[in-house]
Design a protein around this motif. Sequence first.
Motif, short mmCIF file in Angstrom:
data_model
loop_
_atom_site.label_atom_id
_atom_site.label_comp_id
_atom_site.label_asym_id
_atom_site.label_seq_id
_atom_site.Cartn_x
_atom_site.Cartn_y
_atom_site.Cartn_z
N TYR A 48 0.77 -1.12 -0.16
CA TYR A 48 0.16 0.05 -0.05
C TYR A 48 1.07 1.29 -0.05
CZ TYR A 48 1.00 -0.43 4.99
OH TYR A 48 1.62 -0.39 6.27
N GLN A 87 0.71 5.97 -0.52
CA GLN A 87 -0.08 7.24 -0.61
C GLN A 87 0.66 8.31 -1.01
OE1 GLN A 87 -2.23 8.68 3.05
NE2 GLN A 87 -3.89 9.55 1.66
N ASN A 88 0.27 9.00 -2.10
CA ASN A 88 0.98 10.24 -2.73
C ASN A 88 2.46 10.00 -3.15
OD1 ASN A 88 1.27 13.17 -2.93
ND2 ASN A 88 2.59 13.32 -1.27
N PHE A 92 -0.50 8.23 -7.85
CA PHE A 92 -1.45 7.93 -6.95
C PHE A 92 -1.32 9.04 -5.69
CE2 PHE A 92 -0.55 3.77 -8.84
CZ PHE A 92 -1.96 3.50 -8.86
N ARG A 93 -2.27 10.03 -5.95
CA ARG A 93 -2.54 11.23 -4.96
C ARG A 93 -2.90 10.55 -3.55
NH1 ARG A 93 -6.65 15.02 -6.88
NH2 ARG A 93 -7.88 13.25 -6.32
N ASP A 94 -4.06 9.68 -3.84
CA ASP A 94 -4.73 9.40 -2.67
C ASP A 94 -4.38 7.76 -2.27
OD1 ASP A 94 -6.38 11.50 -2.55
OD2 ASP A 94 -7.61 10.41 -4.15
N GLU A 95 -4.64 7.09 -1.46
CA GLU A 95 -4.24 5.83 -0.70
C GLU A 95 -4.67 4.61 -1.92
OE1 GLU A 95 -4.37 3.86 3.53
OE2 GLU A 95 -6.39 3.44 2.32
N ARG A 112 -4.19 0.30 -2.31
CA ARG A 112 -3.91 -0.82 -1.66
C ARG A 112 -4.11 -2.03 -2.70
NH1 ARG A 112 -3.63 -1.22 3.93
NH2 ARG A 112 -3.78 0.92 4.95
N ARG A 125 -0.15 16.80 0.27
CA ARG A 125 0.55 16.20 1.70
C ARG A 125 1.94 16.18 0.98
NH1 ARG A 125 -3.08 13.08 -0.44
NH2 ARG A 125 -4.94 12.55 0.91
N THR A 131 4.00 7.82 1.55
CA THR A 131 3.92 6.89 2.31
C THR A 131 3.92 5.53 1.68
OG1 THR A 131 2.62 8.17 3.93
CG2 THR A 131 2.43 5.61 3.85
N SER A 154 6.88 6.88 5.77
CA SER A 154 6.60 8.19 5.24
C SER A 154 8.07 8.99 5.17
CB SER A 154 5.78 9.07 6.01
OG SER A 154 4.50 8.34 6.22
N ARG A 184 -6.42 5.64 -9.27
CA ARG A 184 -6.94 4.81 -8.41
C ARG A 184 -6.76 3.38 -8.82
NH1 ARG A 184 -12.51 3.02 -8.38
NH2 ARG A 184 -13.61 3.35 -10.59
#
Length: 432
Positions: A6, A8-9, A13-16, A18, A101, A105, A122, A397
Motif C-alpha cells: 500500500y 499514498q502520494n 497515486f495522490r490518494d491511498e 492498496r 501532502r 507513504t 513516510s 486509483r
Amino acid sequence: MLIEFYGQNFGCFRDEFRLSMLATEIDPESDRGIVEVRVEGDDEPLRLLRAVALYGANASGKSTLLRAAGALSHLLAVTSRLASDTRLAPFEPFALGSPSRESVTLGAKAVIEGRVYDYSISFDRVAFLAERLVHCLPDGARRTLIDRNRQDVSGEWTENAQFELVAKEFRPNALLLSLGDSLAPGLAKHIAVGMRRLLRHSDALFPRFLAGTDVAERTREDSAFSDWLLARLRTADVGVIDVRREEIPLQSDIAWRALHRWDTEDSVEDDAPRRKKHAMSRLSLLHAGRSGPTPLPYEKESLGTQRIVQWSPLLYDLTHADKPRAAFVDEFDASMHPVLLRALIEHFNCEVPVQNARGQLIFATHETSLLDDEAKDAVLRRDQIYFTEKDSSGAARLFSVAEFKERNNLNIRRRYLQGRYGALPAVGAFTE
C-alpha cells in the motif's frame, strides 16, 4: 509471503492505494491461484494469491505501482550506508496540481518466518518522517516493535540493548529497520531481508545483453537452473534444442572495470593478471540445422526468445527458492505470443504443486486473453485482476474486479472491453 502492499502520494497515486494478496470468498469452491500459508499461533492458514495482473490504459498508474514496490525495497537496502547529506531518490510525490501532502507513504504487510508484520514509512526528499513496524498477532492484537516520529523512537525494540544503541543517534535519512539489519541482525535481519525479497521490481527495459550475460553466469553456477531453462525453451517452441555457455576473456581494461565495477586507479598492467583469471560468460542457444545443432549468439535470437531468457531466473526463483519471494514485473507480456503467455501464467498460477508455491507474481499486462472464458474457468480468479484508472485531475486509483461482485459465469474479458469496469483508454479520432 506478501499479504498487502500500500501507499499514498507516490507518483500518480495522490490518494491511498492498496493491493491485497488475500484471497476473497468470491470463488470458495476453487483452489486455483491459492497458496496456504501457516502463521504462528493460528490454526487456520492464510489463503494468499499466487499472482495478480494489473490492467489499465497507458499512463494509468500500472508501472507507478510496481515502481513504488521497488522504491520501498531500495530504501530498505541502501539507507544504512548513505552519507548524511544524500537525498532520498525514490521521493516522487503527486505532481499534478498542488499536492495536499508533502510526504510519500509506502508500506507492506507480509508473513515472514511464520509471523505477520506490517511495515510502513513516510518520507520527504531529505529525511524519514515516520517509520512503523508492527507484529500482528492472530487474535487481532498488535505489538509495536518500532514507532518512529522523525528522530523520536519508541516501541518494544528500544528495550533491546543492541537496538537501543542504534536508535539513540541515527541519521534522518536512514531507516531503523535497515540499520537494525546491519547493526542488530539477531533482532532485525530476517524481517528486513524478508521484506526485500517480497518487493522485487523488474521490467522489460532491462538491457538484453546484460540479461544474456547474467543468465549465462547462472547456468554456470546452477546446473538445476540450466536444465530447467532448457526444458522451458523446448516447451515454448522457439526452436532451441540446447543451451551452451561461452567464456570470453576480457581483453579490454574498460570492459573489465565496467563488468566488475572496478573503481581503483590501478594501471592496465596491474589489472592484466586479474583479467587473465576472469572471463565474461555469454549465452549461446543451439538450433536444429541441416548440418546438425547450430549455435546462435544470444543477441541474434528473436526478441521473444530473449524475453523468456530474461524472465527465467525470476520465474525459477519463484518456484525453487528456499525462501518465499514476490516479484513486481512490468511489461511481462512484451514480445511474447499470447498463447505462450497464457501457458506460463496458467502453469505458475494453477499447476505448480502446492509444496513449490513459495512465490508470488504481480505483473502489468495488456494481454486480455488471460481474462477470457467464464470467470470460474479463466486463468485468473476475479480477485487476481486489478485495474488502474485516472480521474479528471490526473490522480490514479487501483481497484479489483472482485469489488463488482458479479456472477461467476460471466466473461471478464468481454465485459472489460465493453467498458463495464472502466480502465480503458478514451481514444479520440486520429486526424491529419
